[in-house]
Design a protein around this motif. Structure first.
Motif, short mmCIF file in Angstrom:
data_model
loop_
_atom_site.label_atom_id
_atom_site.label_comp_id
_atom_site.label_asym_id
_atom_site.label_seq_id
_atom_site.Cartn_x
_atom_site.Cartn_y
_atom_site.Cartn_z
N HIS A 36 35.17 49.68 48.44
CA HIS A 36 35.64 48.34 48.78
C HIS A 36 34.52 47.30 48.68
CE1 HIS A 36 37.25 45.05 51.31
NE2 HIS A 36 38.44 45.50 50.89
N SER A 68 42.66 40.46 46.08
CA SER A 68 42.28 41.62 46.88
C SER A 68 41.05 41.27 47.72
CB SER A 68 41.96 42.79 45.94
OG SER A 68 41.26 43.81 46.61
N THR A 69 40.93 41.95 48.84
CA THR A 69 39.78 41.71 49.72
C THR A 69 38.51 42.44 49.28
OG1 THR A 69 40.53 43.51 51.14
CG2 THR A 69 41.21 41.25 51.75
N ALA A 70 38.60 43.29 48.25
CA ALA A 70 37.41 44.01 47.77
C ALA A 70 36.36 43.02 47.27
CB ALA A 70 37.80 44.98 46.66
N THR A 73 36.64 41.87 43.55
CA THR A 73 37.72 40.93 43.22
C THR A 73 37.40 39.55 43.76
OG1 THR A 73 38.94 41.75 45.14
CG2 THR A 73 39.59 42.60 42.98
N GLU A 94 44.70 42.01 51.72
CA GLU A 94 44.17 43.38 51.76
C GLU A 94 45.13 44.39 51.13
OE1 GLU A 94 45.31 44.66 56.31
OE2 GLU A 94 43.41 43.66 55.96
N TYR A 97 44.40 45.86 47.53
CA TYR A 97 43.39 46.91 47.31
C TYR A 97 44.09 48.26 47.34
CZ TYR A 97 39.27 49.81 47.97
OH TYR A 97 38.31 50.77 47.83
N GLU A 98 43.92 49.03 46.25
CA GLU A 98 44.51 50.36 46.08
C GLU A 98 46.04 50.37 46.19
OE1 GLU A 98 42.39 52.98 48.80
OE2 GLU A 98 40.79 53.23 47.33
N GLY A 122 43.34 41.74 41.10
CA GLY A 122 43.38 43.07 41.68
C GLY A 122 42.68 44.12 40.84
N HIS A 123 43.21 45.32 40.94
CA HIS A 123 42.54 46.52 40.43
C HIS A 123 43.47 47.32 39.53
CE1 HIS A 123 39.72 45.96 43.85
NE2 HIS A 123 40.82 45.54 44.47
#
Length: 183
Positions: A36, A68-70, A73, A94, A97-98, A122-123
């Protein structure tokens, strides 16, 4: 998500043309931190503003950005947003994330109907899965190109659809644009 926005919109009851743009974070580094908390790599810090300029070139005015909170990002968005002439309201979410495909669709279903154009930062595999799932149709050659590339870092997809955000589901949209920084 509590998001209040105002936009020009259309008359009540008329179907509105909307855009959802899915931006994958820029290239991240692999230091000894939690996933993260991974920051961008040097290449990511170079690619993120390029992605921002290319987003600006689409001419889309975003009403809302969900990020996303990562760390990677947030850093991508911080570098990309400076390239946009109109900065959208940003919500750090949040749940991005994932997130699974189903969770991403559920999140999009929560976007208020006052929002015409939303950007998700995002991811993978989520961004690619969502772009693929929503794109029932596509401009010439974009779906195979997106499939071949695998949705690399800093890539984005623009999907258009008509209707409410609550109606977003598999195959509802048309892939209008797909961009990667290293084609």
């Amino acid at each position: 998500m509590s998001v209040a926005t105002s936009s020009g919109g259309t008359s009540p009851g008329s179907p509105e043309s909307r855009r959802i743009v899915l931006l994958r974070h820029a290239k991240a580094d692999w230091p000894q931190v939690s996933d993260h908390d991974r920051p961008l790599a040097e290449r990511g810090r170079k690619d993120a503003p390029v992605a921002g300029r290319r987003l600006a070139d689409t001419g889309i005015t975003f009403d809302l950005a969900l990020c996303s909170t990562a760390a990677r990002t947030r850093e991508t968005w911080k570098l990309a947003v400076h390239e946009l002439s109109d900065r959208p309201r940003t919500v750090y979410e949040e749940r991005l994330y994932e997130a699974s495909l189903g969770e991403l669709i559920a999140l999009v279903n929560e976007v208020p109907d006052e929002v015409s154009n939303v950007l998700l930062i995002g991811h993978n595999p989520g961004m690619h899965a969502l772009a693929d799932a929503l794109s029932g149709e596509a401009e010439d050659g974009l779906l195979p190109r997106m499939s071949r590339s695998g949705f690399p870092t800093s890539a984005f997809a623009v999907i258009g659809f008509t209707g409410s955000w609550k109606s977003v589901e598999h195959g509802v949209g048309r892939l209008l644009d797909y961009w990667t920084p290293h084609d």
